[in-house]
Design a protein around this motif. Structure first.
Motif, mmCIF file in Angstrom:
data_model
loop_
_atom_site.group_PDB
_atom_site.id
_atom_site.type_symbol
_atom_site.label_atom_id
_atom_site.label_comp_id
_atom_site.label_asym_id
_atom_site.label_seq_id
_atom_site.Cartn_x
_atom_site.Cartn_y
_atom_site.Cartn_z
ATOM 1 N N THR A 122 -15.241 42.873 -42.550
ATOM 2 C CA THR A 122 -14.296 43.947 -42.305
ATOM 3 C C THR A 122 -12.994 43.469 -41.791
ATOM 4 N N TRP A 123 -13.128 42.993 -40.676
ATOM 5 C CA TRP A 123 -11.872 42.273 -40.133
ATOM 6 C C TRP A 123 -10.811 41.544 -40.873
ATOM 7 N N GLU A 124 -11.389 40.647 -41.961
ATOM 8 C CA GLU A 124 -10.408 40.039 -42.902
ATOM 9 C C GLU A 124 -9.890 40.989 -43.881
ATOM 10 N N LEU A 125 -10.317 42.103 -44.075
ATOM 11 C CA LEU A 125 -9.565 43.042 -44.922
ATOM 12 C C LEU A 125 -8.412 43.820 -44.370
ATOM 13 N N GLY A 126 -8.236 43.511 -43.202
ATOM 14 C CA GLY A 126 -6.830 44.121 -42.636
ATOM 15 C C GLY A 126 -5.886 43.034 -42.581
ATOM 16 N N GLU A 127 -4.877 42.841 -41.839
ATOM 17 C CA GLU A 127 -3.749 42.155 -41.731
ATOM 18 C C GLU A 127 -4.124 40.879 -40.470
ATOM 19 N N ALA A 128 -5.364 40.270 -40.817
ATOM 20 C CA ALA A 128 -5.753 39.548 -39.629
ATOM 21 C C ALA A 128 -4.902 38.655 -39.148
ATOM 22 N N ILE A 129 -4.216 37.734 -40.062
ATOM 23 C CA ILE A 129 -3.396 36.751 -39.697
ATOM 24 C C ILE A 129 -2.184 37.217 -40.450
ATOM 25 N N GLN A 130 -1.095 37.018 -39.921
ATOM 26 C CA GLN A 130 0.378 37.177 -40.735
ATOM 27 C C GLN A 130 1.241 36.173 -40.283
ATOM 28 N N ILE A 131 1.850 35.451 -40.895
ATOM 29 C CA ILE A 131 2.973 34.452 -40.672
ATOM 30 C C ILE A 131 4.099 34.725 -41.480
ATOM 31 N N ASN A 132 5.184 35.366 -40.930
ATOM 32 C CA ASN A 132 6.339 35.609 -41.655
ATOM 33 C C ASN A 132 7.790 34.788 -41.126
ATOM 34 N N THR A 133 8.627 34.863 -42.030
ATOM 35 C CA THR A 133 10.091 34.390 -41.465
ATOM 36 C C THR A 133 10.890 35.571 -40.847
ATOM 37 N N THR A 134 11.851 34.998 -40.332
ATOM 38 C CA THR A 134 12.896 35.949 -39.525
ATOM 39 C C THR A 134 14.232 35.473 -39.852
ATOM 40 N N ASP A 135 15.136 36.465 -39.775
ATOM 41 C CA ASP A 135 16.284 36.323 -40.282
ATOM 42 C C ASP A 135 17.447 35.413 -39.228
ATOM 43 N N ASN A 136 16.794 34.730 -38.285
ATOM 44 C CA ASN A 136 17.630 34.210 -37.283
ATOM 45 C C ASN A 136 18.218 32.754 -37.212
ATOM 46 N N PRO A 137 17.215 31.845 -38.095
ATOM 47 C CA PRO A 137 15.947 32.102 -38.944
ATOM 48 C C PRO A 137 15.029 31.541 -37.853
ATOM 49 N N GLY A 138 13.721 31.774 -38.368
ATOM 50 C CA GLY A 138 12.506 31.731 -37.281
ATOM 51 C C GLY A 138 11.335 32.007 -38.092
ATOM 52 N N TRP A 139 10.375 32.027 -37.118
ATOM 53 C CA TRP A 139 8.729 32.342 -37.681
ATOM 54 C C TRP A 139 8.400 33.576 -36.608
ATOM 55 N N GLU A 140 7.542 34.224 -37.345
ATOM 56 C CA GLU A 140 6.853 35.213 -36.443
ATOM 57 C C GLU A 140 5.397 35.223 -36.892
ATOM 58 N N VAL A 141 4.563 35.130 -35.901
ATOM 59 C CA VAL A 141 3.010 34.974 -36.025
ATOM 60 C C VAL A 141 2.495 36.057 -35.563
ATOM 61 N N GLU A 142 1.658 37.133 -36.362
ATOM 62 C CA GLU A 142 0.806 38.035 -35.634
ATOM 63 C C GLU A 142 -0.737 37.584 -36.084
ATOM 64 N N ILE A 143 -1.601 37.847 -35.036
ATOM 65 C CA ILE A 143 -3.036 37.622 -35.390
ATOM 66 C C ILE A 143 -3.851 38.848 -34.386
ATOM 67 N N ASP A 144 -4.559 39.445 -35.386
ATOM 68 C CA ASP A 144 -5.547 40.495 -35.008
ATOM 69 C C ASP A 144 -6.632 39.746 -34.110
ATOM 70 N N VAL A 145 -6.685 40.036 -32.842
ATOM 71 C CA VAL A 145 -7.600 39.475 -32.037
ATOM 72 C C VAL A 145 -8.720 40.585 -31.602
ATOM 73 N N SER A 146 -9.098 41.566 -32.240
ATOM 74 C CA SER A 146 -9.715 42.784 -31.818
ATOM 75 C C SER A 146 -11.140 42.056 -32.013
ATOM 76 N N ASN A 147 -11.640 41.365 -32.714
ATOM 77 C CA ASN A 147 -13.109 40.927 -32.551
ATOM 78 C C ASN A 147 -13.285 39.722 -31.891
ATOM 79 N N THR A 148 -12.514 39.390 -30.890
ATOM 80 C CA THR A 148 -12.433 37.972 -30.195
ATOM 81 C C THR A 148 -12.566 38.043 -28.905
ATOM 82 N N SER A 149 -12.641 37.205 -28.007
ATOM 83 C CA SER A 149 -12.539 37.046 -26.569
ATOM 84 C C SER A 149 -11.343 37.438 -26.053
ATOM 85 N N LEU A 150 -10.158 37.406 -26.836
ATOM 86 C CA LEU A 150 -9.032 38.012 -26.501
ATOM 87 C C LEU A 150 -8.690 39.519 -26.627
ATOM 88 N N ALA A 151 -9.831 40.305 -27.240
ATOM 89 C CA ALA A 151 -9.425 41.756 -27.516
ATOM 90 C C ALA A 151 -9.099 42.464 -26.358
#
Length: 103
Positions: free
Chosen positions: A20-49
């Motif tokens: 189930t978890w991996e069907l969503g947006e579990a890990i996203q890595i995007n570029t930004t316009d400044n330029p840079g990086w943005e990382v978002e990781i769904d931790v809902s099923n981890t010890s970080l939840a």
């Protein structure tokens, strides 16, 4: 074996796939316009939840900066164009610290 951060992230992703978890947006890595990086990781099923970390901003100048936080069961980090590996490393360090794993 000297694993890279990508090897570690791939294994972490595989270890957390539950049908189930991996069907969503579990890990996203995007570029930004400044330029840079943005990382978002769904931790809902981890010890970080249940963990919340207010935003930490480290800005030396417009070409050397990063920001990290955990909010709403999401690890969010962003940084300048040379910080992708560093940002993924911050995630790894956070997981290992919370789970008591020695790097």
């Amino acid at each position: 074996m000297n694993d890279t951060i990508l090897d570690w992230i791939q294994q972490w992703f595989l270890n957390n796939c539950d049908g189930t978890w991996e069907l969503g947006e579990a890990i996203q890595i995007n570029t930004t316009d400044n330029p840079g990086w943005e990382v978002e990781i769904d931790v809902s099923n981890t010890s970080l939840a249940t963990l919340a970390i207010p935003q930490i901003l480290n800005e030396k100048n417009k070409n050397d900066w990063y920001s990290v936080k955990i909010e709403d069961k999401t690890f969010s980090a962003s940084g300048d164009a040379q910080k992708l590996q560093f940002l993924l490393g911050l995630f790894k360090e956070t997981i290992e610290k919370i789970e008591g794993i020695e790097p």
